[in-house]
Design an enzyme around this catalytic site. Structure first.
Site, PDB file in Angstrom:
ATOM      1  N   TYR A 164      28.200   2.686   7.835  1.00 41.25           N
ATOM      2  CA  TYR A 164      28.482   4.080   8.186  1.00 41.25           C
ATOM      3  C   TYR A 164      28.315   4.984   6.976  1.00 41.25           C
ATOM      4  O   TYR A 164      28.273   4.533   5.832  1.00 41.25           O
ATOM      5  CB  TYR A 164      29.880   4.232   8.786  1.00 41.25           C
ATOM      6  CG  TYR A 164      31.029   4.136   7.804  1.00 41.25           C
ATOM      7  CD1 TYR A 164      31.484   5.260   7.110  1.00 41.25           C
ATOM      8  CD2 TYR A 164      31.671   2.924   7.585  1.00 41.25           C
ATOM      9  CE1 TYR A 164      32.540   5.174   6.219  1.00 41.25           C
ATOM     10  CE2 TYR A 164      32.733   2.829   6.701  1.00 41.25           C
ATOM     11  CZ  TYR A 164      33.166   3.952   6.019  1.00 41.25           C
ATOM     12  OH  TYR A 164      34.207   3.866   5.138  1.00 41.25           O
ATOM     13  N   CYS A 165      28.219   6.295   7.254  1.00 45.17           N
ATOM     14  CA  CYS A 165      28.095   7.279   6.172  1.00 45.17           C
ATOM     15  C   CYS A 165      28.900   8.526   6.535  1.00 45.17           C
ATOM     16  O   CYS A 165      30.009   8.420   7.050  1.00 45.17           O
ATOM     17  CB  CYS A 165      26.632   7.578   5.839  1.00 45.17           C
ATOM     18  SG  CYS A 165      25.609   8.133   7.224  1.00 45.17           S
ATOM     19  N   ARG A 166      28.369   9.705   6.250  1.00 43.95           N
ATOM     20  CA  ARG A 166      29.166  10.934   6.359  1.00 43.95           C
ATOM     21  C   ARG A 166      29.422  11.361   7.792  1.00 43.95           C
ATOM     22  O   ARG A 166      30.507  11.821   8.119  1.00 43.95           O
ATOM     23  CB  ARG A 166      28.459  12.067   5.603  1.00 43.95           C
ATOM     24  CG  ARG A 166      28.435  11.860   4.101  1.00 43.95           C
ATOM     25  CD  ARG A 166      27.469  12.800   3.425  1.00 43.95           C
ATOM     26  NE  ARG A 166      27.450  12.588   1.982  1.00 43.95           N
ATOM     27  CZ  ARG A 166      26.441  12.939   1.188  1.00 43.95           C
ATOM     28  NH1 ARG A 166      25.370  13.535   1.702  1.00 43.95           N
ATOM     29  NH2 ARG A 166      26.499  12.696  -0.105  1.00 43.95           N
ATOM     30  N   CYS A 170      23.984  12.475   9.231  1.00 46.16           N
ATOM     31  CA  CYS A 170      23.680  11.767   7.982  1.00 46.16           C
ATOM     32  C   CYS A 170      22.814  10.551   8.301  1.00 46.16           C
ATOM     33  O   CYS A 170      23.115   9.795   9.225  1.00 46.16           O
ATOM     34  CB  CYS A 170      24.983  11.339   7.305  1.00 46.16           C
ATOM     35  SG  CYS A 170      24.766  10.330   5.824  1.00 46.16           S
TER      36      CYS A 170
END
Length: 208
Positions: A164-166, A170
């Protein structure tokens, strides 16, 4: 009354300020960090932050000569995600822009929602380290995208991996998942990220 309302809404009606809001949804950052992460000049980032501050959407504090900014509350993250959700549903141009951005070859592959997570999965956070330290999914391993290639040996080879990221806009998680699959690992990208979780309050974020 409505003019005052419009002034608050107008503060977010700028692509650069929305970008900064997404970054601040990850946690508190200095002006220098926000400028670097958003690829803006310091003076530009500072001017946008001051606009958001005047509208009450972000708070700031000074520590010696450094100024730090953060969202004023989770309701601001809710405002961001609500505006994003409506725009994605109602404004074709945004949908087309997202499809073009996410449609790059380095971002293609299966995605997974937070509700499908299990305790057996290895969760990887590929945001920059300072964003992970400001708040992350409990138990998540910090492997910034820029370092991922050199730290593959820290990932169990036979595990189910979720990256996962922002947030929804993203691409880092999808790019990381592609890289991991190319190395023979079972990796999927989250279809949401920290900004959506903060707004929904459905997931409690840990602080390093």
């Amino acid at each position: 009354m409505f003019e005052a309302f419009a002034e608050a809404v107008k503060a977010i009606a700028n692509g650069r300020r929305l970008q900064l809001m997404e970054l601040m949804a990850q946690g508190e950052h200095s002006v220098e960090e926000l400028a670097r992460l958003s690829d803006m000049a310091m003076t530009t980032a500072s001017a946008h932050l001051q606009t958001l501050n005047r509208a009450g959407l972000v708070s700031k504090r000074r520590e010696r000569t450094t100024i730090y900014y953060r969202l004023s509350g989770d309701d601001v993250a809710e405002l961001y995600t609500a505006a994003k959700r409506v725009a994605l549903h109602r404004y074709p141009r945004l949908g087309e822009a997202v499809d073009a951005y996410m449609g790059q070859p380095r971002a293609q592959g299966p995605v997974i929602g937070p509700s499908a997570l299990t305790s057996e999965m290895v969760i990887i956070d590929v945001r920059p380290a300072e964003e992970y330290e400001a708040g992350h999914l409990p138990g998540a391993l910090s492997l910034p995208l820029a370092d991922l290639e050199d730290r593959l040996d820290e990932i169990p080879a036979d595990a189910q991996i979720v990256v996962y990221c922002r947030g929804e806009l993203c691409r880092m998680a999808r790019e990381a998942a592609v890289l991991l699959r190319e190395r023979g690992m079972d990796a999927k990208a989250m279809d949401e990220g920290v900004v959506e979780w903060r707004a929904s309050k459905e997931i409690d974020l840990s602080v390093a």
